[in-house]
Motif scaffolding. Structure first.
Motif: not given
Length: 247
Positions: A31-46
């Motif tokens: 669950e953690f890895l999947q959530m971390w990946g989603k947050e990273m993809e949704n993060s600003p480019r910076e």
């Protein structure tokens, strides 16, 4: 393909950045890895980040190292705070520092080739199946160390045919250390990762299939021609040997 004897590096002038570190309880690893990946993809480019999951004693700890390109804390803080709700937070810090401090060199003595084995993969997403697979590697003790590096962004701005590194569509680079005695099981499980490539320097075996994952056909053919021009006798054939061609 050869030995580098010198580098000419043109440095980019950078000022302060926001550097953050988070430690999470990653007991629910999938669950953690999947959530971390989603947050990273949704993060600003910076924002870019590296995640390390490791077994420490009886706990599974996830350590995030994140950098916001610039000192705009009004934008950086909300983007970083999104990661705090993924799982129980054990430690957190964020500060504005010169980029040079983030990249301060670490001095490690190296006495020769490591016996540690690693597996690498480039993926578009950290989906549910991939996250569950990695959790299983920890549960079976196939690995005790796993890393995700966020790629994409400026990396994917470069044309695929510009360099030998031709993977310009993926969002994540995965890496896992292989525990001794678990090589066969690890190979079977890692083969299920939906990889669309791999970063050569993180892969330690010399299977021909891995060479084709590291370099798409057109890129590999270009490298073979370079090899044919500069090393037709194939002197440099360690690691992932590239057969020279004069065609």
């Amino acid at each position: 393909m050869g030995v580098v004897t010198s580098f000419d590096i043109e440095a980019t002038e950078l000022g302060d950045v926001v550097f953050a570190q988070f430690a999470h309880d990653a007991a629910d690893t999938a669950e953690f890895l999947q959530m971390w990946g989603k947050e990273m993809e949704n993060s600003p480019r910076e924002l870019t980040a590296v995640l390390i999951v490791a077994q420490q004693g009886g706990r599974r700890i996830a350590q995030t190292y994140a950098v916001w390109a610039g000192d705009d804390t009004e934008r950086a803080i909300p983007a970083l705070e999104r990661f705090l709700s993924i799982a129980p937070v054990l430690q957190q810090s964020a500060q504005v520092v010169p980029y040079a401090i983030v990249m301060a060199p670490a001095h490690h003595q190296h006495d020769g080739q490591s016996l540690t084995r690693g597996r690498a993969a480039l993926v578009d997403h950290v989906d549910a199946d991939t996250a569950a697979l990695v959790a299983g590697l920890f549960d079976r003790r196939d690995t005790s160390f796993f890393q995700i590096r966020a790629v994409g962004g400026a990396i994917n701005d470069v044309p695929a045919n510009a360099t030998a590194y031709a993977h310009r569509t993926q969002n994540f680079s995965l890496f896992a250390l292989v525990r001794r005695g678990h090589e066969e099981q690890m190979a079977q499980e890692w083969g299920k990762v939906p990889a669309t490539g791999l970063y050569l320097s993180f892969e330690t075996h010399d299977h021909a299939a891995a060479l084709n994952k590291a370099f798409p056909p057109d890129t590999l053919e270009r490298l073979r021609r370079v090899k044919g021009a500069y090393d037709p006798q194939n002197v440099f054939r360690g690691n992932f040997p590239i057969r020279p061609t004069t065609a």
